[in-house]
Write a protein that holds these residues in place. Structure first.
Motif, short mmCIF file in Angstrom:
data_model
loop_
_atom_site.label_atom_id
_atom_site.label_comp_id
_atom_site.label_asym_id
_atom_site.label_seq_id
_atom_site.Cartn_x
_atom_site.Cartn_y
_atom_site.Cartn_z
N LYS A 178 -5.87 25.56 -2.10
CA LYS A 178 -6.98 24.44 -1.68
C LYS A 178 -6.66 24.15 -0.32
CE LYS A 178 -9.31 21.62 -3.82
NZ LYS A 178 -10.75 21.88 -4.04
N MET A 179 -5.30 24.06 0.15
CA MET A 179 -4.88 23.40 1.37
C MET A 179 -5.34 24.45 2.65
SD MET A 179 -1.06 22.33 2.54
CE MET A 179 -1.12 20.97 1.24
N VAL A 180 -5.27 25.80 2.42
CA VAL A 180 -5.52 26.72 3.40
C VAL A 180 -6.93 27.18 3.60
CG1 VAL A 180 -4.85 29.02 4.06
CG2 VAL A 180 -3.30 27.83 2.75
N TYR A 209 -9.99 26.79 -12.26
CA TYR A 209 -11.27 26.87 -12.87
C TYR A 209 -11.21 26.22 -14.26
CZ TYR A 209 -15.90 28.03 -14.60
OH TYR A 209 -17.26 27.75 -15.30
N GLN A 210 -10.16 26.66 -14.99
CA GLN A 210 -9.99 25.97 -16.35
C GLN A 210 -9.40 24.46 -16.13
OE1 GLN A 210 -7.12 28.67 -17.88
NE2 GLN A 210 -8.43 30.36 -17.97
N THR A 211 -8.77 23.99 -15.24
CA THR A 211 -8.23 22.65 -15.34
C THR A 211 -9.15 21.67 -14.32
OG1 THR A 211 -5.86 23.55 -15.33
CG2 THR A 211 -6.21 21.40 -14.75
N HIS A 212 -9.75 22.34 -13.38
CA HIS A 212 -10.60 21.44 -12.51
C HIS A 212 -11.87 21.99 -12.25
CE1 HIS A 212 -6.59 19.74 -11.18
NE2 HIS A 212 -6.16 21.11 -11.04
N ASP A 214 -13.04 24.00 -10.62
CA ASP A 214 -13.29 24.42 -9.30
C ASP A 214 -13.89 25.90 -9.09
OD1 ASP A 214 -12.98 24.37 -6.42
OD2 ASP A 214 -11.06 23.78 -6.31
N PHE A 215 -15.04 25.96 -9.27
CA PHE A 215 -15.88 27.13 -8.91
C PHE A 215 -16.33 27.54 -7.63
CE2 PHE A 215 -19.44 24.05 -9.01
CZ PHE A 215 -20.35 24.85 -8.00
N ASP A 216 -16.26 26.37 -6.76
CA ASP A 216 -16.20 26.66 -5.46
C ASP A 216 -15.22 27.59 -4.71
OD1 ASP A 216 -17.76 26.20 -2.72
OD2 ASP A 216 -16.21 24.88 -2.14
N LEU A 217 -14.08 27.15 -5.09
CA LEU A 217 -12.77 27.89 -4.43
C LEU A 217 -12.80 29.26 -5.19
CD1 LEU A 217 -10.30 27.54 -2.75
CD2 LEU A 217 -8.86 27.16 -4.74
N VAL A 218 -13.04 29.26 -6.41
CA VAL A 218 -12.94 30.64 -7.13
C VAL A 218 -14.03 31.53 -6.35
CG1 VAL A 218 -13.74 32.01 -9.03
CG2 VAL A 218 -12.35 29.73 -9.11
N PHE A 219 -15.26 30.94 -5.92
CA PHE A 219 -16.22 31.78 -5.27
C PHE A 219 -15.90 32.21 -4.01
CE2 PHE A 219 -20.13 32.25 -2.88
CZ PHE A 219 -20.63 33.44 -3.54
#
Length: 269
Positions: A178-180, A209-212, A214-219
């Protein structure tokens, strides 16, 4: 601008110095040859061999990575980088390189021997780590360490150090990813992407994805990985179960978030 004539002259001088066991001079000549023409992977693998003789294992590994950035199928680069990693005690990386080399040259007896030696070293290291006592606990278990504060990497070396520290814990690696800036991943990995990295990233993205959700980072991450050098080779040695988990994440993006992932799914076959 490349100067092939000058490069070949320096290479010949390096070859002569190497045959005379003047390894430091050989490495210097190969470096000069590279300055004249940095497009020839043989110059990097030759320099790596001289650096190995000098015990400069980190430098040798870096030279081989530069060779692989030019020619990802260079068996010599994989072999010599594996040798450097083995000498540094980085047995998992050595195992990966020897395995990749054998995939390209299945009858290479030297690589086969080195791979078997590395497997034994990995088993021994794993057994020793499992028996390492934590001081004062009275319990024999795997020793842990306090992670360093996270920061945006300033160089590929910073990135590699942080990766080694956080990769074993998906929640920490997710936080680090997330930071990079995702767009920097190709330049940070350079030619060092391996199947183990893909597995670590999958663990982190699943956590995200499961915890947050966060589909944006996954993609973004899954979309960026194919642009990294050696992605195809790294994927070749990625476990099928890891690929299935990536496909599942892509399916989630399609069904839940209405994202078209057809082309990406093909990238990860």
């Amino acid at each position: 601008m490349t100067d092939t004539v000058a490069s070949q002259k320096f290479k010949a001088q390096g070859d002569t110095a190497y045959r005379q066991s003047q390894f430091a001079q050989a490495a210097d000549f190969y470096s000069q040859a590279i300055q004249a023409d940095g497009t020839n992977p043989v110059l990097f693998t030759n320099r790596a061999m001289a650096q190995l003789k000098l015990g400069q294992f980190t430098d040798a590994a870096n030279s081989c990575s530069q060779a692989l950035a030019i020619d990802s199928t260079s068996v010599k680069a994989l072999w010599r980088r594996g040798t450097a990693y083995y000498s540094l005690g980085q047995f998992s990386k050595a195992h990966h390189d020897f395995t990749c080399g054998l995939a390209l040259e299945p009858t290479n007896a030297v690589l086969s021997t080195e791979l078997e030696k590395t497997k034994k070293a990995l088993e021994s290291a794993t057994a020793s780590k499992a028996q390492l006592p934590i001081s004062g606990s009275g319990i024999t278990t795997i020793a842990g360490s306090t992670p360093q504060p996270m920061s945006v990497p300033q160089s590929p070396q910073d990135f590699e150090r942080a990766w080694r520290e956080h990769a074993s814990v998906p929640a920490r690696l997710y936080k680090y990813l997330k930071m990079v800036p995702v767009a920097r991943l190709p330049s940070l990995f350079r030619a060092s992407l391996e199947s183990t990295h893909i597995a670590d990233i999958t663990n982190a993205l699943e956590h995200g994805y499961q915890t947050h959700k966060d589909f944006d980072l996954v993609f973004k991450v899954i979309s960026t990985l194919p642009s990294i050098d050696r992605f195809s080779l790294a994927l070749l040695f990625t476990d099928d179960k890891v690929k299935e988990r990536i496909h599942h994440l892509l399916k989630q993006l399609t069904t839940v978030h209405d994202v078209d992932t057809a082309s990406l799914t093909n990238e990860y076959r």
